[in-house]
Design an enzyme around this catalytic site. Sequence first.
Site, mmCIF file in Angstrom:
data_model
loop_
_atom_site.group_PDB
_atom_site.id
_atom_site.type_symbol
_atom_site.label_atom_id
_atom_site.label_comp_id
_atom_site.label_asym_id
_atom_site.label_seq_id
_atom_site.Cartn_x
_atom_site.Cartn_y
_atom_site.Cartn_z
ATOM 1 N N CYS A 93 1.418 -2.008 15.554
ATOM 2 C CA CYS A 93 1.414 -1.727 14.112
ATOM 3 C C CYS A 93 0.820 -2.884 13.331
ATOM 4 C CB CYS A 93 2.849 -1.466 13.640
ATOM 5 S SG CYS A 93 2.980 -1.203 11.857
ATOM 6 N N GLU A 96 0.844 -1.195 0.000
ATOM 7 C CA GLU A 96 0.000 0.000 0.000
ATOM 8 C C GLU A 96 0.876 1.241 0.000
ATOM 9 O OE1 GLU A 96 -4.147 -1.277 1.997
ATOM 10 O OE2 GLU A 96 -2.559 -0.932 3.432
ATOM 11 N N CYS A 115 -0.995 6.101 10.004
ATOM 12 C CA CYS A 115 0.237 5.445 10.454
ATOM 13 C C CYS A 115 -0.080 4.117 11.114
ATOM 14 C CB CYS A 115 0.958 6.274 11.512
ATOM 15 S SG CYS A 115 1.489 7.856 10.929
ATOM 16 N N CYS A 141 6.563 -6.636 7.107
ATOM 17 C CA CYS A 141 7.630 -6.122 7.963
ATOM 18 C C CYS A 141 7.987 -7.192 8.984
ATOM 19 C CB CYS A 141 7.160 -4.861 8.694
ATOM 20 S SG CYS A 141 8.481 -4.028 9.627
ATOM 21 N N CYS A 191 3.463 8.743 1.089
ATOM 22 C CA CYS A 191 4.040 7.829 2.061
ATOM 23 C C CYS A 191 4.327 6.525 1.315
ATOM 24 C CB CYS A 191 3.034 7.613 3.193
ATOM 25 S SG CYS A 191 3.550 6.404 4.412
ATOM 26 N N SER A 199 11.828 5.863 15.455
ATOM 27 C CA SER A 199 10.626 5.517 16.221
ATOM 28 C C SER A 199 11.047 5.119 17.623
ATOM 29 C CB SER A 199 9.891 4.369 15.520
ATOM 30 O OG SER A 199 9.437 4.828 14.271
ATOM 31 N N LEU A 200 11.012 6.072 18.513
ATOM 32 C CA LEU A 200 11.508 5.838 19.876
ATOM 33 C C LEU A 200 10.421 5.182 20.737
ATOM 34 C CD1 LEU A 200 13.971 6.376 21.746
ATOM 35 C CD2 LEU A 200 12.797 8.462 22.461
ATOM 36 N N HIS A 201 9.295 5.834 20.814
ATOM 37 C CA HIS A 201 8.102 5.330 21.517
ATOM 38 C C HIS A 201 8.220 5.212 23.030
ATOM 39 C CE1 HIS A 201 6.669 4.916 17.566
ATOM 40 N NE2 HIS A 201 7.172 3.748 17.297
ATOM 41 N N CYS A 228 6.254 -4.699 15.710
ATOM 42 C CA CYS A 228 5.861 -3.744 16.761
ATOM 43 C C CYS A 228 4.401 -4.025 17.130
ATOM 44 C CB CYS A 228 6.030 -2.305 16.274
ATOM 45 S SG CYS A 228 7.738 -1.912 15.850
HETATM 46 N N1 SAH Z 1 9.364 0.857 10.161
HETATM 47 C C1 SAH Z 1 9.449 2.292 10.221
HETATM 48 C C2 SAH Z 1 8.263 2.971 9.537
HETATM 49 C C3 SAH Z 1 6.978 2.744 10.278
HETATM 50 S S1 SAH Z 1 5.581 3.754 9.980
HETATM 51 C C4 SAH Z 1 9.536 2.741 11.654
HETATM 52 O O1 SAH Z 1 9.400 1.909 12.550
HETATM 53 O O2 SAH Z 1 9.789 3.908 11.898
HETATM 54 C C5 SAH Z 1 5.872 5.316 10.664
HETATM 55 C C6 SAH Z 1 5.500 5.528 12.117
HETATM 56 O O3 SAH Z 1 4.187 5.096 12.455
HETATM 57 C C7 SAH Z 1 6.440 4.790 13.051
HETATM 58 O O4 SAH Z 1 6.891 5.672 14.040
HETATM 59 C C8 SAH Z 1 5.549 3.739 13.639
HETATM 60 O O5 SAH Z 1 6.007 3.281 14.872
HETATM 61 C C9 SAH Z 1 4.231 4.473 13.715
HETATM 62 N N2 SAH Z 1 3.080 3.595 13.934
HETATM 63 C C10 SAH Z 1 2.990 2.264 13.734
HETATM 64 N N3 SAH Z 1 1.769 1.814 14.073
HETATM 65 C C11 SAH Z 1 1.075 2.872 14.506
HETATM 66 C C12 SAH Z 1 -0.257 3.045 14.976
HETATM 67 N N4 SAH Z 1 -1.102 2.023 15.058
HETATM 68 N N5 SAH Z 1 -0.649 4.291 15.322
HETATM 69 C C13 SAH Z 1 0.196 5.331 15.208
HETATM 70 N N6 SAH Z 1 1.453 5.243 14.764
HETATM 71 C C14 SAH Z 1 1.895 4.021 14.423
#
Ligand code: SAH
Length: 342
Positions: free
Chosen positions: A111, A83, A329, A104, A97, A207-209, A108
């Site tokens: 995601c 997508e 996202c 992947c 995007c 992507s720290l989180h 995570c």
């Molecule tokens: N693999 C890459 C790109 C991921 S998409 C990464 O990890 O950075 C871009 C961002 O969306 C990342 O920060 C990811 O963690 C975030 N993301 C993933 N699932 C999400 C969700 N359900 N809600 C909000 N952000 C999300």
Amino acid sequence: MTSRREQFETLFPGEPAFRWNQIEEGLFSSAKNWSELMTIPAGMRERLSVIPWMSVELVQMQVSGNGDTHKALLRVEGDKQIETVLMKNPRGAWTICVSSQVGCAMRCGFCATGKMGLTRSLTADEIVDQYRFWKHFKIAERISNIVYMGMGEPLANYEAVKESLNTLLARTDLGKTRITVSTVGVLPRLEQILTDRGWPHVRLAVSLHSAIEQTRKLIVPTSYDDFLPKLENWAKRYLAQFGNRRHHLTFEYVMLKCVNDTPAHARALALFVNRIGHVRVNLIPYNLTGVAFERSPDAAIDAFLAELDDRGVVATRRRTMGSDIAAACGQLIVLTPLPQTA
Ligand code: SAH
């Protein structure tokens, strides 16, 4: 999978370098197929037609209710699907995007793409063709930003992502500050970026989180014990080498209710960021992908932002777009259809 360039070189061995240059220029022009490439001699044009003009093919297009987000389901070689998303930003310009892999491997917890597992990485052609696809779709309008935030972990597909970045920078009007690569934080590849002269210094988002080890490990399973100090050490060296007034590092932070959104988490994040320096934080309200998590309430996000602000951290809140068509996202997923029963 053979790239367009390799196929060209097999078809026309010994052709001077300017010819591929003309062809690639043509691929990014308004031409819709090989026969419209008037800069190429007719005989060559005809023979080029065995090379696919596009490596992605539209399967389905969805548009959000308010019309500001489009999501395209594309078929790539091997009957795989990915997508890609087109979004109108508040200034009326378009951001795309792009995906870097089919699925992947990072898993995570929050995601949707992680639930697919990894099928394969995309080729550089397949990545740049997502841009070409949208450019033809919105022929009269300008794409002003590209984010590598679709399916996949870009740094787990390092060489193809690098090649695609170099091609996009060379063939479009987009500069390095208009392209962002987002990564879960693959440290060996982040190290490689520091010394790789071929890596173009586009924007990087990590992507720290969570800046608390146990919390990060809970939601980002590829995290390990000393990830945070290692990231901090890397980030300091990265910024010392490449940071300047216009070039910062971004930390993305998905806001999960009661998981990583408390004032204590905000304080840990601020301490972490302030030790590093030129970092911006981008809070992403969690987009629904299942029942495991809930989105932080607006009040919690506001309080989190205020905690960061009090400590001098520059933070923004990402606008949620396209959630009604599962284009926001973390919502990108292609489910394998169940086998047809007669
Ligand atoms: N693999 C890459 C790109 C991921 S998409 C990464 O990890 O950075 C871009 C961002 O969306 C990342 O920060 C990811 O963690 C975030 N993301 C993933 N699932 C999400 C969700 N359900 N809600 C909000 N952000 C999300």
